[in-house]
Design an enzyme around this catalytic site. Structure first.
Site, mmCIF file in Angstrom:
data_model
loop_
_atom_site.group_PDB
_atom_site.id
_atom_site.type_symbol
_atom_site.label_atom_id
_atom_site.label_comp_id
_atom_site.label_asym_id
_atom_site.label_seq_id
_atom_site.Cartn_x
_atom_site.Cartn_y
_atom_site.Cartn_z
ATOM 1 N N ASP A 162 2.190 -2.227 -1.200
ATOM 2 C CA ASP A 162 2.073 -2.961 -3.356
ATOM 3 C C ASP A 162 3.284 -2.058 -4.010
ATOM 4 O OD1 ASP A 162 1.498 -4.003 -5.439
ATOM 5 O OD2 ASP A 162 -0.669 -3.603 -5.116
ATOM 6 N N GLU A 171 4.701 -2.058 -13.225
ATOM 7 C CA GLU A 171 3.454 -3.310 -13.187
ATOM 8 C C GLU A 171 2.841 -3.154 -13.194
ATOM 9 O OE1 GLU A 171 0.819 -5.459 -10.693
ATOM 10 O OE2 GLU A 171 1.492 -3.996 -10.639
ATOM 11 N N GLU A 172 2.322 -2.104 -12.746
ATOM 12 C CA GLU A 172 0.272 -1.223 -12.205
ATOM 13 C C GLU A 172 -0.288 -0.710 -13.672
ATOM 14 O OE1 GLU A 172 -0.782 -1.869 -9.592
ATOM 15 O OE2 GLU A 172 0.826 -1.678 -8.059
#
Length: 357
Positions: free
Chosen positions: A177, A211-212
């Site tokens: 991820d 993004e995280e």
């Protein structure tokens, strides 16, 4: 999987790319994708773009986030133990007793997350999971002064686990991820370039940042790039192992192909086109339904500049946000093939609108 592609995946996964500090991973990505692109560039925060068929229409953005969840040095106590904050969805309970690397301006510093043995703890009832501020890293320093010679507040921290093949086409690593996403969009450009496909669309492979912690890089690059259509690649939860409630979380399995998400930010006409091309090139798809949000960059991209028709393609991933994420390489290989077929299907100047009449 093609040998060169597998080596790229390994290097991409093993290169630390903590959120907000993605530079090393992005350099690996750019080096690989440059031979397949007509142009590469990046913006102020490091969102990277590789372009094929520049000037074509429509402009297709294939986006994936380059960052991984991480910790960051927050405090050093008088004995030289390092305390942290989380960057992204770090699970404190599985972070104890892990080997870590603190990424400093002077190079990596190894450490371990301390774990008090059960012999030395007294607890009534069930043990409680730790809070993130209770975790501490032992770097072997005996004082704050010694530790501060090695690390400083704000240095990012990642787990030390790396890529391995588990069995057959199953692979394990931290941070699949979302290295699998940046891998997939780079491989899509390779497939298109090596096939000498006649494209009408301009294809922009994007590796975006942060993004995280709020889908931040996707917002930046979607606004400046102004794509006509976007496909986002990310991971999704595989649910094919014990204790997972399929009635709640759906039925997603390793080895059965990538997933296509329906509803919300996923434009029905883009989704329908992806299904159509998947049938034509014989790529099996699994399907997911979303509620309010997808939890991916698709949520940020689809509403940018009045609305960008978007869709989400995901790779089934067991044990997400852990050092032992598990994927199936055949599922991953299918995603670039699907994206390449989608890019080839686009007609000159094509737009995607909901059919109302």
């Amino acid at each position: 999987m093609r040998t060169e592609s597998l080596e790229f995946l390994k290097q991409l996964v093993n290169t630390p790319s903590p959120v907000g500090h993605e530079t090393r991973g992005l350099r690996v990505w750019l080096e690989y994708v440059r031979p397949f692109a007509e142009e590469t560039f990046w913006d102020a925060y490091g969102n990277c773009v590789a372009v094929l068929n520049k000037g074509g229409s429509p402009r297709l953005m294939l986006a994936a986030h380059a960052d991984e969840i991480a910790l960051v040095v927050n405090y050093i106590d008088e004995h030289g133990f390092v305390y942290v904050r989380r960057m992204g969805g770090v699970d404190a309970a599985i972070t104890r007793a892990q080997r870590v690397v603190i990424h400093t301006r002077n190079g990596p510093v190894k450490g371990v997350v301390g774990n008090v043995p059960p012999h030395l703890t007294k607890q009534e009832g069930e043990p409680k999971p730790p809070k993130i501020h209770e975790l501490f890293i032992d770097i072997g320093a005996s004082s704050r002064r010694e530790a501060e010679r090695l690390v400083r507040i704000g240095d990012p921290v990642t787990l030390a686990d790396e890529f391995e093949l588990l069995r057959g086409d199953l692979a394990i690593a931290r941070a699949f991820d979302n290295r699998i996403g940046t891998f997939a969009v780079a491989e899509t450009l390779r497939l298109l370039r090596e096939s000498n496909a006649r494209l009408e669309a301009e294809v922009c492979a994007v590796a975006n940042v942060q993004e995280e912690v709020g889908l931040l890089g996707a917002r930046q690059i979607a606004y400046s790039l102004k794509p006509d259509v976007a496909v986002v690649v990310d991971v999704t939860h595989a649910t094919d192992y014990p204790t997972i409630n399929k009635a709640q979380h759906g039925d997603v399995r390793l080895g059965k192909g990538p997933t296509l998400t329906h509803g919300g930010c996923n434009h029905p006409e883009v989704v329908a086109r992806l299904e159509e091309v998947a049938r034509k090139v014989r790529i099996p798809l699994q399907h997911e339904a979303m509620s309010n949000t997808s939890g991916t960059d698709t949520d940020a991209i689809f509403w940018t500049r009045g609305g960008i028709p978007s869709a989400l393609v995901s790779l089934p991933n067991r044990y997400m946000h852990s050092p032992v994420e598990v994927i199936h390489l055949k599922d991953l290989e299918a995603i670039p093939r699907l994206l390449a077929a989608f890019a080839k299907s686009l007609k000159k100047g094509e737009t995607f609108k909901v059919k109302l009449g």
